[in-house]
Design a protein around this motif. Structure first.
Motif, PDB file in Angstrom:
ATOM      1  N   VAL A   1       0.832  -1.209   0.000  1.00 55.13           N
ATOM      2  CA  VAL A   1       0.000   0.000   0.000  1.00 55.13           C
ATOM      3  C   VAL A   1       0.863   1.253   0.000  1.00 55.13           C
ATOM      4  O   VAL A   1       0.515   2.258  -0.629  1.00 55.13           O
ATOM      5  CB  VAL A   1      -0.967  -0.024   1.196  1.00 55.13           C
ATOM      6  N   ARG A   2       1.996   1.198   0.675  1.00 54.28           N
ATOM      7  CA  ARG A   2       2.896   2.360   0.629  1.00 54.28           C
ATOM      8  C   ARG A   2       3.381   2.608  -0.793  1.00 54.28           C
ATOM      9  O   ARG A   2       3.508   3.762  -1.233  1.00 54.28           O
ATOM     10  CB  ARG A   2       4.091   2.153   1.567  1.00 54.28           C
ATOM     11  N   ALA A   3       3.681   1.539  -1.503  1.00 52.58           N
ATOM     12  CA  ALA A   3       4.148   1.684  -2.888  1.00 52.58           C
ATOM     13  C   ALA A   3       3.016   2.083  -3.823  1.00 52.58           C
ATOM     14  O   ALA A   3       3.213   2.872  -4.747  1.00 52.58           O
ATOM     15  CB  ALA A   3       4.785   0.373  -3.359  1.00 52.58           C
ATOM     16  N   GLU A   4       1.841   1.530  -3.595  1.00 57.59           N
ATOM     17  CA  GLU A   4       0.682   1.786  -4.448  1.00 57.59           C
ATOM     18  C   GLU A   4      -0.525   2.091  -3.549  1.00 57.59           C
ATOM     19  O   GLU A   4      -1.304   1.200  -3.194  1.00 57.59           O
ATOM     20  CB  GLU A   4       0.391   0.573  -5.346  1.00 57.59           C
ATOM     21  N   PRO A   5      -0.708   3.346  -3.146  1.00 51.63           N
ATOM     22  CA  PRO A   5      -1.758   3.710  -2.177  1.00 51.63           C
ATOM     23  C   PRO A   5      -3.166   3.276  -2.567  1.00 51.63           C
ATOM     24  O   PRO A   5      -3.990   2.981  -1.697  1.00 51.63           O
ATOM     25  CB  PRO A   5      -1.641   5.240  -2.107  1.00 51.63           C
ATOM     26  N   ALA A   6      -3.476   3.218  -3.869  1.00 48.72           N
ATOM     27  CA  ALA A   6      -4.831   2.846  -4.277  1.00 48.72           C
ATOM     28  C   ALA A   6      -5.185   1.421  -3.873  1.00 48.72           C
ATOM     29  O   ALA A   6      -6.372   1.067  -3.787  1.00 48.72           O
ATOM     30  CB  ALA A   6      -4.990   3.023  -5.785  1.00 48.72           C
ATOM     31  N   LEU A   7      -4.184   0.583  -3.615  1.00 48.29           N
ATOM     32  CA  LEU A   7      -4.443  -0.793  -3.216  1.00 48.29           C
ATOM     33  C   LEU A   7      -5.005  -0.888  -1.798  1.00 48.29           C
ATOM     34  O   LEU A   7      -5.458  -1.968  -1.390  1.00 48.29           O
ATOM     35  CB  LEU A   7      -3.159  -1.618  -3.305  1.00 48.29           C
ATOM     36  N   ALA A   8      -5.020   0.193  -1.048  1.00 51.29           N
ATOM     37  CA  ALA A   8      -5.571   0.177   0.309  1.00 51.29           C
ATOM     38  C   ALA A   8      -7.033  -0.254   0.298  1.00 51.29           C
ATOM     39  O   ALA A   8      -7.525  -0.854   1.262  1.00 51.29           O
ATOM     40  CB  ALA A   8      -5.425   1.554   0.954  1.00 51.29           C
ATOM     41  N   ARG A   9      -7.735   0.031  -0.773  1.00 49.05           N
ATOM     42  CA  ARG A   9      -9.163  -0.300  -0.859  1.00 49.05           C
ATOM     43  C   ARG A   9      -9.409  -1.792  -1.050  1.00 49.05           C
ATOM     44  O   ARG A   9     -10.537  -2.263  -0.854  1.00 49.05           O
ATOM     45  CB  ARG A   9      -9.807   0.474  -2.015  1.00 49.05           C
ATOM     46  N   VAL A  10      -8.388  -2.544  -1.462  1.00 48.72           N
ATOM     47  CA  VAL A  10      -8.543  -3.986  -1.687  1.00 48.72           C
ATOM     48  C   VAL A  10      -7.477  -4.757  -0.913  1.00 48.72           C
ATOM     49  O   VAL A  10      -7.009  -5.815  -1.345  1.00 48.72           O
ATOM     50  CB  VAL A  10      -8.477  -4.315  -3.198  1.00 48.72           C
ATOM     51  N   ARG A  11      -7.098  -4.237   0.229  1.00 50.48           N
ATOM     52  CA  ARG A  11      -5.983  -4.783   0.998  1.00 50.48           C
ATOM     53  C   ARG A  11      -6.161  -6.260   1.335  1.00 50.48           C
ATOM     54  O   ARG A  11      -5.189  -7.008   1.454  1.00 50.48           O
ATOM     55  CB  ARG A  11      -5.805  -3.971   2.270  1.00 50.48           C
ATOM     56  N   GLU A  12      -7.396  -6.713   1.482  1.00 58.73           N
ATOM     57  CA  GLU A  12      -7.654  -8.097   1.856  1.00 58.73           C
ATOM     58  C   GLU A  12      -7.388  -9.077   0.715  1.00 58.73           C
ATOM     59  O   GLU A  12      -7.405 -10.304   0.923  1.00 58.73           O
ATOM     60  CB  GLU A  12      -9.113  -8.238   2.311  1.00 58.73           C
ATOM     61  N   LYS A  13      -7.100  -8.596  -0.478  1.00 59.02           N
ATOM     62  CA  LYS A  13      -6.959  -9.465  -1.655  1.00 59.02           C
ATOM     63  C   LYS A  13      -5.520  -9.878  -1.946  1.00 59.02           C
ATOM     64  O   LYS A  13      -5.278 -10.595  -2.911  1.00 59.02           O
ATOM     65  CB  LYS A  13      -7.555  -8.774  -2.883  1.00 59.02           C
ATOM     66  N   PHE A  14      -4.565  -9.441  -1.136  1.00 55.39           N
ATOM     67  CA  PHE A  14      -3.176  -9.842  -1.372  1.00 55.39           C
ATOM     68  C   PHE A  14      -2.452 -10.015  -0.053  1.00 55.39           C
ATOM     69  O   PHE A  14      -2.860  -9.473   0.982  1.00 55.39           O
ATOM     70  CB  PHE A  14      -2.448  -8.827  -2.270  1.00 55.39           C
ATOM     71  N   VAL A  15      -1.362 -10.789  -0.105  1.00 60.87           N
ATOM     72  CA  VAL A  15      -0.614 -11.120   1.116  1.00 60.87           C
ATOM     73  C   VAL A  15       0.769 -10.488   1.139  1.00 60.87           C
ATOM     74  O   VAL A  15       1.461 -10.526   2.163  1.00 60.87           O
ATOM     75  CB  VAL A  15      -0.485 -12.643   1.284  1.00 60.87           C
ATOM     76  N   GLY A  16       1.216  -9.916   0.016  1.00 62.35           N
ATOM     77  CA  GLY A  16       2.531  -9.301  -0.027  1.00 62.35           C
ATOM     78  C   GLY A  16       2.959  -9.026  -1.450  1.00 62.35           C
ATOM     79  O   GLY A  16       2.178  -9.190  -2.396  1.00 62.35           O
TER      80      GLY A  16
END
Length: 451
Positions: A173-188
């Motif tokens: 999320v720090r690298a790609e802030p927009a991913l904060a909205r789908v944080r539950e969809k990835f592990v790293g």
């Protein structure tokens, strides 16, 4: 020296630029109406200097079998009675070994790093803009299994001295802030900070303008019908209508179509088209869009920010010289981008496909042929944008007759000379007896889907 460059894609135009800088009289010939209107037109936009690997690798045949049966498959095989396809696949199988993989990867990394420096020089010399960004690439893992498997990639990057960082979901999320909205969809994820992005079409057109300033002549809407060979030497090319263009040297940079031109002259060029697809989506909300490139490891899709657009590219379809747009491939691209970056205007996306010129070992073919005055700069596969500047500088050195800055022999056609048809057939029979199938050799990771 008069030099004719065949092809006005990213490879042909960068070659023309380097040759013109060296003082040669250059003519570029292309069948399209302008530069970069085929494979260079709408590729994934990623410039991956640090992370480039051959498709052919140990373990890939078994992994590819699973991909073939996925709903949103990264690999599509349309087998046909095509000797060129079968020969290419057989040669690719011979490269699915640890030793061949290590050798091929080292060659690709050498040319990639050389290209990184060459592209930086072009930017400094020309000042051209092409929606470029230097913010790295994030390879996104949706499952723990993918994250665990990335350890081998991390080891390879460390061994080659390439900067990288393994990141947890917060780091993603720090690298790609927009991913904060789908944080539950990835592990790293795996972050390579030195990778770049940019619009290959814009770059190629801007550089072609600089070429004209250097005196390069472009001939568009022009079909090359054959080579003019006299006394064992290339003396130019024939055009439709029997017109002839004379030259001291001819460079073939026709991508997937290079073998078709060369075959009548006894040159067996192991390049075959592998189709990729892309969507170009207008950005509605910049805060819901990627900052650079996100590689969706599950679907092998690259999602890249290009100015006010998002380029979504990937997949590998082995179906010959086929440019049709398959609706199912569009659905795969839409699924990946809307799942990670929801809220975009996907209805206004443009859909495209291009034929990547692939070699069996992943390394392009750059250098002289057995016909004096005839040179090759082709076979860059998914990494044409990444390797273009270095390839251009290398071929210009070879044509000019000066000592190349990197080992030119590593990229010549002669590297296939020791791999005879008998060798291929023997290895194919051996692999088939172990349960392997031709169709299982395929891209290694999401990073290998670049056009």
């Amino acid at each position: 020296m008069k030099v004719v460059v065949l092809g006005a894609g990213i490879i042909g135009v960068t070659s023309a630029y380097e040759l013109a800088k060296a003082g040669h009289e250059v003519t570029v010939i292309d069948r399209q109406k302008g530069p970069a209107l085929e494979t260079s037109f709408a590729n994934a936009g990623e410039i991956s200097f640090g992370y480039c690997s051959p498709w052919a690798a140990p373990g890939i045949p078994l992994k590819a079998m699973k991909w073939l049966f996925m709903k949103h498959a990264p690999l599509i095989l349309r087998p046909k009675l095509d000797t060129a396809m079968l020969s290419w696949m057989a040669r690719m199988l011979t490269n699915c070994t640890a030793d061949r993989y290590a050798l091929n990867k080292s060659r690709m990394l050498q040319l990639s790093d050389y290209s990184r420096k060459a592209l930086a020089a072009i930017r400094q010399e020309t000042g051209i803009a092409y929606d470029e960004r230097m913010r790295g690439t994030l390879q996104l893992f949706r499952t723990q299994q993918q994250l665990d498997a990335s350890g081998k990639d991390a080891e390879a990057l460390a061994a080659d001295g390439i900067p990288f960082e393994m990141v947890d979901p917060d780091g993603c999320v720090r690298a790609e802030p927009a991913l904060a909205r789908v944080r539950e969809k990835f592990v790293g994820g795996l972050l390579t900070p030195n990778d770049e992005t940019g619009d290959c079409f814009k770059f190629t057109n801007a550089l072609s303008a600089k070429c004209r300033e250097l005196g390069v002549n472009f001939s568009f809407d022009t079909t090359v019908t054959g080579l003019h060979i006299e006394a064992g030497r290339a003396r130019g090319v024939f055009l439709a209508g029997q017109e002839r263009v004379d030259a001291d040297a001819v460079i073939v940079a026709l991508g997937s179509y290079s073998p078709l031109l060369l075959r009548p002259y006894g040159i067996d060029l192991p390049v075959y088209p592998v189709k990729g697809y892309s969507l170009t989506v207008p950005i509605v909300d910049p805060l819901r869009s990627p900052e650079s490139t996100v590689m969706d490891e599950t679907y092998k899709i690259a999602i890249t920010r290009l100015g006010d657009r998002i380029r979504v590219g990937g997949m590998a379809e082995i179906s010959g010289y086929n440019s049709t747009l398959a609706p199912a491939r569009r659905l795969t691209l839409e699924h990946s981008v809307t799942d990670l970056f929801p809220g975009g205007n996907i209805g206004k996306a443009t859909f495209w496909s291009g034929l990547r010129p692939m070699t069996p070992d992943g390394t392009p073919i750059i250098g002289a042929t057995n016909i004096a005055g005839l040179f090759l700069n082709t076979g860059h596969g998914t990494l044409g944008w990444t390797m273009s500047s270095g390839s251009a500088r290398l071929i210009a050195s070879i044509v000019h007759g000066r000592e190349p800055e990197i080992a030119a022999a590593e990229f010549g056609l002669n590297r296939y000379a020791t791999l005879t048809s008998a060798h291929f057939n023997k290895n194919v029979r051996r692999r088939l007896s172990r349960g392997h199938k031709h169709r299982r050799c395929a891209p290694n990771s999401a990073r290998d889907q670049r056009s």
